[in-house]
Motif scaffolding. Structure first.
Motif, short mmCIF file in Angstrom:
data_model
loop_
_atom_site.label_atom_id
_atom_site.label_comp_id
_atom_site.label_asym_id
_atom_site.label_seq_id
_atom_site.Cartn_x
_atom_site.Cartn_y
_atom_site.Cartn_z
N ALA A 274 -7.32 9.63 48.51
CA ALA A 274 -6.63 10.87 48.91
C ALA A 274 -7.47 12.09 48.52
O ALA A 274 -7.64 13.03 49.31
CB ALA A 274 -5.25 10.94 48.27
N GLY A 275 -8.02 12.04 47.32
CA GLY A 275 -8.87 13.14 46.84
C GLY A 275 -10.13 13.27 47.69
O GLY A 275 -10.56 14.37 48.03
N TRP A 276 -10.71 12.13 48.03
CA TRP A 276 -11.93 12.12 48.85
C TRP A 276 -11.64 12.71 50.23
O TRP A 276 -12.44 13.46 50.78
CB TRP A 276 -12.42 10.68 48.96
CG TRP A 276 -13.80 10.53 49.55
CD1 TRP A 276 -14.11 10.21 50.84
CD2 TRP A 276 -15.05 10.66 48.86
NE1 TRP A 276 -15.47 10.16 51.00
CE2 TRP A 276 -16.08 10.42 49.81
CE3 TRP A 276 -15.41 10.96 47.55
CZ2 TRP A 276 -17.43 10.47 49.47
CZ3 TRP A 276 -16.77 11.00 47.22
CH2 TRP A 276 -17.75 10.76 48.16
N ALA A 277 -10.46 12.39 50.77
CA ALA A 277 -10.09 12.91 52.09
C ALA A 277 -9.87 14.43 52.03
O ALA A 277 -10.22 15.15 52.95
CB ALA A 277 -8.83 12.22 52.59
N GLU A 278 -9.31 14.89 50.93
CA GLU A 278 -9.11 16.34 50.78
C GLU A 278 -10.44 17.03 50.51
O GLU A 278 -10.72 18.10 51.01
CB GLU A 278 -8.16 16.63 49.62
CG GLU A 278 -6.78 16.99 50.10
CD GLU A 278 -6.02 17.72 49.02
OE1 GLU A 278 -5.75 18.92 49.19
OE2 GLU A 278 -5.70 17.07 48.01
N GLY A 279 -11.25 16.38 49.70
CA GLY A 279 -12.61 16.84 49.45
C GLY A 279 -12.72 18.00 48.49
O GLY A 279 -11.73 18.49 47.93
N GLY A 280 -13.96 18.42 48.28
CA GLY A 280 -14.26 19.58 47.45
C GLY A 280 -13.81 19.43 46.01
O GLY A 280 -13.72 18.35 45.45
N ILE A 281 -13.50 20.57 45.45
CA ILE A 281 -13.15 20.67 44.04
C ILE A 281 -11.89 19.86 43.72
O ILE A 281 -11.65 19.42 42.61
CB ILE A 281 -12.98 22.17 43.69
CG1 ILE A 281 -13.38 22.45 42.27
CG2 ILE A 281 -11.60 22.69 43.99
CD1 ILE A 281 -14.82 22.81 42.16
N ARG A 282 -11.07 19.65 44.76
CA ARG A 282 -9.81 18.94 44.54
C ARG A 282 -10.01 17.47 44.18
O ARG A 282 -9.17 16.87 43.51
CB ARG A 282 -8.91 19.04 45.78
CG ARG A 282 -8.37 20.42 45.97
CD ARG A 282 -7.77 20.62 47.34
NE ARG A 282 -7.47 22.03 47.52
CZ ARG A 282 -6.30 22.60 47.22
NH1 ARG A 282 -5.32 21.86 46.77
NH2 ARG A 282 -6.13 23.88 47.38
N PHE A 283 -11.12 16.89 44.62
CA PHE A 283 -11.36 15.47 44.33
C PHE A 283 -11.30 15.24 42.82
O PHE A 283 -10.60 14.35 42.34
CB PHE A 283 -12.72 15.04 44.89
CG PHE A 283 -13.07 13.63 44.56
CD1 PHE A 283 -12.36 12.56 45.11
CD2 PHE A 283 -14.11 13.35 43.68
CE1 PHE A 283 -12.68 11.25 44.78
CE2 PHE A 283 -14.44 12.04 43.35
CZ PHE A 283 -13.71 10.99 43.91
N LEU A 284 -12.02 16.06 42.07
CA LEU A 284 -12.01 15.92 40.62
C LEU A 284 -10.83 16.68 40.00
O LEU A 284 -10.14 16.17 39.11
CB LEU A 284 -13.34 16.44 40.04
CG LEU A 284 -13.51 16.37 38.53
CD1 LEU A 284 -13.40 14.94 38.03
CD2 LEU A 284 -14.87 16.94 38.12
#
Ligand code: NA7
Length: 542
Positions: A274-284
């Motif tokens: 889910a984080g990878w799909a959202e991408g960017g700073i949100r992943f971490l």
């Protein structure tokens, strides 16, 4: 000759006209009625965004939080076009701010501060520039950025290279033409991974020289989601920014309060995907709470990214070179890319591993590594910066007893709160070493410092205090605290510029404050509420 009794030329000299310098000028001049002179090396405003014009240059913070918040009207009026602001757009924004608030009349461009000397008899600073200025001011405030001194490595033979060469951090204002050229990029930090996919599309051939394989996360960049901005951000801007101000990293996002190790493998993968799909700073930033603290938790995320690299890159040999195994994810500056790994599937791109076959020299025609000789028309150095302290040391800053800042920080920077350093009264640093700075969304940290410093100067005025200096014990305790919070984190497990490890001979000291922006803000507020505890306030002589 003495200046005793003579008023200073300015209340404050501010160095730099990026986010920090512009914001500081506006606050001191327009809200506090102080006289301010800003000196700026470039011929325009923008700081980092003035110099870093390389192809693909873009900010890793989402645009709606990468801005000033002092003006409600400005927040409402300005519309970003990209989800992540690109360099030309950030530069337009900062030019707009400079015009709208009539800031240019107090900025002297094309002027480098060469020295600043504290005059003990008057508690004033005397500042000199390369344009022959010599002025006095009660306060010296640095807004010189954290990553502004470019590092072109000292490689034998660079002078002999017959082609063009550039450093990403001082990119020409004119268009650089890659068409039909054989281009080398050295370095795979943020600047490398942003520019490599763009250069690859234009150049005849691109060779990437990689020393350390990197983890990078897709940005999912695109045009800004207007509906989201109009419906969720603009009507609630103050609340959104306030959440960012009190968060760990300066973003209005919530992390997952579970441990990566307490959930099942399926739950963990679902969260990472889910984080990878959202991408960017949100992943971490929205992931499990212990990724940055617990090596075993981190391993799960690091391996997830390695698997993504294995999926994305077709050639198995290139995959092997690209896999980061020597450091955990997040121990170096987390990177955000657009089509980075996919670029290695192009016919015109090759990856050269210089960890195992280092560059020996630059030749008139190209680059020679231990194993091979390459010919290029152009070399791009994406080799980073002498971060956090390099720009300070380019100026001869001298405090009490003629002590130079370079000497004082010879074993690494020592500050109280990243705002002041003992021996240099009335000098304040915006996002100095020992503050969250580069570990946060920069405008949030910059504005916090601007307001805190300006409030302090007003407090001094009200109390007729002429000079202020951090107390030795407070500084020692803060430096110890900065080290203590960094010690158990992943940050200590890589050779990064946070630790000065990219510059030969630089002391290995963790420079930014990793305890989080919200906690740091709380600490700064407490210090102020307690009568600026840890600072020595002196009525002084004038
Ligand atoms: P970085 O993140 O410092 O990256 C520099 C890159 O250049 C990195 O891959 C380095 O490898 C490499 N490098 C540095 N020196 C050399 C030498 N001598 N030989 C070969 N390779 C070298 O700088 P960026 O400009 O990309 O980003 C800076 C910040 O700007 C970024 O973090 C954001 O905050 C914005 P290494 O990893 O050290 O082995």
């Amino acid at each position: 000759m003495t200046n005793l009794g003579k008023p200073p030329d300015f209340d404050a000299v501010v160095i730099g006209a990026g986010f920090a310098g512009l914001g500081m000028l506006r606050r001191l001049r327009d809200e506090d009625g102080m006289s301010v002179q800003v000196y700026e090396t470039g011929d325009g405003v923008g700081g980092t965004w003035y110099w870093n014009r390389y192809p693909g240059a873009r900010c890793d913070s989402e645009s709606y939080v990468y801005c000033f918040s002092f003006s409600k009207e400005l927040l409402q009026d300005w519309d970003w076009s990209g989800k992540y602001p690109e360099q030309p757009e950030i530069l337009s924004y900062l030019n707009h701010v400079a015009d709208r608030f009539d800031l240019r009349r107090n900025i002297q461009f094309n002027t480098r501060v060469t020295s600043a000397r504290y005059l003990e008899d008057t508690s004033l600073w005397e500042v000199e520039t390369d344009q022959g200025d010599r002025v006095t001011a009660q306060f010296l405030i640095t807004g010189i950025g954290c990553i502004s001194s470019g590092n072109v490595p000292d490689i034998k033979g660079l002078d002999s290279f017959q082609g063009e060469w550039y450093h990403t951090g001082s990119w020409p204002h004119e268009k650089v033409d890659f068409a039909g050229k054989r281009v080398a990029v050295i370095g795979t930090g943020s600047s490398g991974i942003q520019s490599i996919p763009v250069i690859a599309e234009q150049a005849a051939h691109l060779s990437v020289f990689q020393r350390t394989p990197q983890y990078t996360v897709p940005a999912r960049h695109g045009t800004v989601d207007r509906k989201f901005i109009e419906e969720q951000i603009k009507p609630n801007y103050e609340a959104v920014l306030n959440k960012a101000r009190w968060s760990a990293g300066g973003f209005p996002i919530d992390r997952d309060e579970r441990s990566a190790l307490e959930v099942t493998e399926a739950e963990r993968m679902e969260s990472f995907e889910a984080g990878w799909a959202e991408g960017g700073i949100r992943f971490l930033g929205t992931s499990f709470k212990d990724i940055s603290m617990d090596r075993r938790a981190n391993d799960t995320m690091s391996e997830f990214i390695r698997n993504k690299i294995r999926e994305m890159v077709k050639d198995p040999e290139t995959v092997e070179k690209l896999l980061p195994t020597d450091h955990p994810f997040g121990s170096k500056r987390p990177l955000i890319d657009t089509n980075y790994f996919d670029t290695y599937n192009r016919e015109n791109v090759e990856l050269i591993d210089i960890r195992h076959s280092p560059i020996q020299e630059i030749t008139p025609k190209g680059i020679r590594t231990e194993d091979q000789e390459f010919e290029f028309d152009m070399i791009v150095f994406a080799t980073g910066f002498d971060a956090m302290t390099g720009t300070y040391f380019k100026m001869d800053i001298r405090g009490r007893n003629g002590l130079s800042l370079k000497e004082k920080w010879s074993e690494g920077p020592k500050t109280y709160l990243g705002l002041q350093t003992v021996g240099f009264p009335n000098m304040f640093m915006i996002t100095g070493p020992g503050s969250p700075s580069v570990l946060s969304n920069m405008p949030m940290s910059i504005e916090q410092h601007i307001d805190w410093i300006a409030d302090f100067l007003q407090y001094m005025r009200r109390g007729e205090i002429n000079s202020v200096e951090a107390d030795e014990n407070a500084e020692t305790a803060w430096v110890a605290h900065v080290n203590e919070v960094a010690e158990p984190t992943m940050y200590m497990l890589a050779d990064s510029w946070y630790l000065g490890a990219n510059i030969p001979g630089k002391p290995r000291v963790f420079m930014p404050y990793v305890g989080g922006l919200g906690n740091y803000r709380r600490k700064c507020n407490e210090v102020a509420d307690n009568g600026y505890e840890g600072f020595i306030l002196d009525a002084g002589r004038r």
